[in-house]
Design an enzyme around this catalytic site. Structure first.
Site, PDB file in Angstrom:
ATOM      1  N   GLU A   1      -1.536  -8.927   3.189  1.00  0.00           N
ATOM      2  CA  GLU A   1      -1.417  -9.498   4.736  1.00  0.00           C
ATOM      3  C   GLU A   1      -2.587  -9.835   5.168  1.00  0.00           C
ATOM      4  OE1 GLU A   1      -0.977  -6.233   3.869  1.00  0.00           O
ATOM      5  OE2 GLU A   1      -1.643  -4.831   5.495  1.00  0.00           O
TER       6      GLU A   1
ATOM      7  N   HIS B   1      -3.692  -4.949   0.175  1.00  0.00           N
ATOM      8  CA  HIS B   1      -3.096  -5.469   1.546  1.00  0.00           C
ATOM      9  C   HIS B   1      -3.054  -6.903   1.583  1.00  0.00           C
ATOM     10  CE1 HIS B   1      -3.097  -1.618   3.734  1.00  0.00           C
ATOM     11  NE2 HIS B   1      -3.888  -1.338   2.855  1.00  0.00           N
TER      12      HIS B   1
ATOM     13  N   CYS C   1       0.812  -1.166  -0.003  1.00  0.00           N
ATOM     14  CA  CYS C   1      -0.123   0.136  -0.013  1.00  0.00           C
ATOM     15  C   CYS C   1       0.940   1.293   0.101  1.00  0.00           C
ATOM     16  CB  CYS C   1      -1.126  -0.181   1.175  1.00  0.00           C
ATOM     17  SG  CYS C   1      -2.617   0.964   0.596  1.00  0.00           S
TER      18      CYS C   1
HETATM   19  N1  GLN Z   1      -1.848   6.701   2.467  1.00  0.00           N
HETATM   20  C1  GLN Z   1      -1.936   5.984   1.241  1.00  0.00           C
HETATM   21  C2  GLN Z   1      -3.488   6.204   0.602  1.00  0.00           C
HETATM   22  O1  GLN Z   1      -4.214   6.481   1.273  1.00  0.00           O
HETATM   23  C3  GLN Z   1      -1.801   4.533   1.487  1.00  0.00           C
HETATM   24  C4  GLN Z   1      -2.785   3.846   2.684  1.00  0.00           C
HETATM   25  C5  GLN Z   1      -2.385   2.518   3.287  1.00  0.00           C
HETATM   26  O2  GLN Z   1      -1.016   2.355   3.246  1.00  0.00           O
HETATM   27  N2  GLN Z   1      -3.274   1.912   3.792  1.00  0.00           N
HETATM   28  O3  GLN Z   1      -3.575   5.882  -0.622  1.00  0.00           O
END
Ligand code: GLN
Length: 538
Positions: A505, A503, A377
């Site tokens: 994970e 994600h 992410c």
């Molecule tokens: N801050 C970034 C976004 O909003 C990544 C978000 C995250 O890592 N969950 O896209």
């Protein structure tokens, strides 16, 4: 339908979530159909707006709900897919009650905690119970007995227990038995007091899970039983285990399964232990690697619990132990020394500008020194920014999350997010389809052309830069179903870098580890062996 309500006493942090998950695993291993509910007595509607420093990671479900991290434990232990209904909060309950009142559904009555709020809590629990064909529903109640916030929930489960009948309901209470003095004498008073507090509100526990350093002595068990009226067989000693996945077998030896089945008049049919080799590998790993986890909440490991678990899943499947080196990205802005002895680097998800430059430096360090690198992410976005800055030469490349008017916004807000001001539940969330390109590392790792992964972000790779990035070697091997959003990044013809916008994970399981974490660990081991060989030949 059978219910087990799990409450906590004495202090928080006794591992109620892991105990609940372990019960789920053990009952499922008896061929029973199990699901689990987490009750969070806070006023927030959900966990989405909470700081990971306070409550740890925000877990995301398929349906896009942002929930307490305990739901992650349930999913991993019971191997189920939960929904927003499996997390009940005071916020959700009160919102519903007030909306009903406004609609006139309580016309004429004074709306009160008992029965209106407690009825709404019971309705929500029964909603989950009737949503599938379950034998046992686990209900974990957050907080400790005596907290003002948890009172309505305890009253609701007391009523539920009465309505469902004693043969279908178990009250389990988790307590602490400290060992004090030079002889390490086990003290049962805190447990006695905690049970007393429960009994004052009308709940007589059927089982006690007692956390202690050493197994409870028979004297301690006898004393606890005498003062609490809990039968000896229901007093379960919970001692520290090397790894949470070893807790089920530890409490099973204490007779938990037989006790529950007997109380519910259920017959178990023990199924094959799916975790057999997994547990062997965790107990006796053959090799090991050190992975740097670069983040900004690294002081609280629970803020990255799903990553920690994903690495355990890798160990259980490969026999490669993962020593996680927690690195605060802000520290890397002063010196990159903390990265000197690691075999691989994972740049973690996150929000906000603090520590961003440290993350970018770690991506640069990995690329220049050929250290296996993975990003999730925000980590994915950071890798793109670093590549744009130092390979494409766009020195001011950035994300508009950090520098809104940057000249080279390689990471930009998702078009549909423009104008969204509410913070709760408004990101691109939950399970979304990812298409995987042929002849890529992603295709080799996934072995298929599409997959579903969970998301939680507002920003993405700016389409204006994709061609330039790809031409210089950073390719996007996974995209969303419309081909508009970049989902996976890797280096053309190389295996050392793998980064995902989603994600990975959150869907990692003991029997099916996250592809990203598995790949990173394998690459890290290759890198480590290669270094060792070079040392030997030198
Ligand atoms: N801050 C970034 C976004 O909003 C990544 C978000 C995250 O890592 N969950 O896209």
């Amino acid at each position: 339908m059978h219910y087990i309500a799990i409450t906590g006493g004495v202090i928080s942090g006794l591992g109620k979530g892991t105990i609940t998950s372990s019960l789920g695993y053990l009952l499922k291993s008896q061929g029973l159909r199990v699901t689990s509910i987490k009750i969070d007595p806070y006023l927030n509607y959900d966990a989405g707006t909470m700081n990971p420093y306070q409550h740890g990671e925000v877990f995301v479900l398929d349906d896009g709900s942002e929930v307490d991290l305990d739901l992650g434990n349930y999913e991993r232990f019971i191997d189920v897919r939960l929904t927003k209904d499996n997390n009940i909060t005071t916020g959700k309950v009160y919102k519903e009650v007030i909306e009903k009142e406004r609609r006139g559904e309580y016309l004429g009555s004074t709306v009160q905690i008992i029965p209106h709020v407690t009825n709404e809590i019971k309705r929500r629990i029964r909603l989950v119970a009737s949503s599938g064909d379950y034998d046992v529903i686990l209900i974990e109640i957050g907080g400790t007995v005596g907290d003002i916030e948890s009172m309505p929930f305890l009253e609701a489960v007391r009523e539920l227990g009465r309505e469902e009948g004693p043969g279908n309901f178990i009250f389990a209470h988790v307590t602490l038995v400290p060992e004090v003095g030079p002889m390490g004498e086990q003290k049962t008073k805190p447990t006695q007091h905690s049970v007393k507090a429960l009994r004052e509100i009308g709940i007589q526990p059927d089982m006690l899970f007692c956390r202690s350093k050493n197994p409870l002595t028979i004297e301690s068990k006898n004393r606890i039983s005498l003062f609490t009226d809990v039968p000896l067989g229901g007093i379960i000693s919970v001692i520290d285990v090397k790894n949470v996945y070893l807790l089920p077998e530890s409490i099973k030896k204490e007779g938990v399964v037989d006790f529950i089945l007997k109380k519910f008049s259920l017959h178990g049919n023990e199924v094959v232990d799916e975790w057999k080799t997994f547990k062997e590998n965790i107990k006796n790993p053959k090799e090991s690697v050190t992975i740097a986890l670069v983040g900004k909440y690294t002081e609280l490991h629970d803020a990255y619990i799903s990553h920690k678990e994903a690495f355990t899943h890798v160990t259980g499947n490969t026999g490669i132990d993962v020593n996680i080196k927690w690195i605060e990205s802000l520290d890397l802005e002063k010196s990159l020394d903390p990265l000197k002895d690691v075999d691989g680097i994972l740049i973690a998800p996150g929000f906000g500008q603090r520590g961003i430059e440290g993350k970018i430096l770690s991506a640069k360090y990995a690329r220049e020194n050929n250290i296996p690198l993975a990003g999730v992410c925000l980590g994915f976005q950071v890798i793109v920014i670093e590549y744009a800055r130092n390979v494409l030469g766009l020195k001011d490349a950035n994300s508009t999350e950090f520098v809104p008017d940057t000249k080279n916004p390689v990471i930009d807000i998702l078009p549909e997010q423009k104008g969204v001001t509410d913070k709760g539940g408004t990101m691109r969330l939950g399970s979304q389809k990812v298409l995987i390109r042929d002849n890529t590392l992603a295709k080799t790792l996934y072995g298929k052309s599409e997959t579903y992964e969970r998301h939680r972000h507002r920003y993405e790779v700016n389409p204006d830069y994709i061609e330039r990035l790809e031409q210089s070697g950073l390719i996007f091997s996974g995209v969303d179903s419309e081909g508009r959003r970049m989902e996976i990044a890797e280096l053309k013809g190389e295996t050392s870098l793998f980064a995902v916008q989603f994600h990975s994970e959150f869907l990692s399981r003991p029997t099916n580890p996250s592809k990203l974490h598995l790949h990173l660990v394998k690459e890290a081991l290759k890198h480590k062996d290669h270094l060792l060989q070079t040392e030997v030949t030198n």
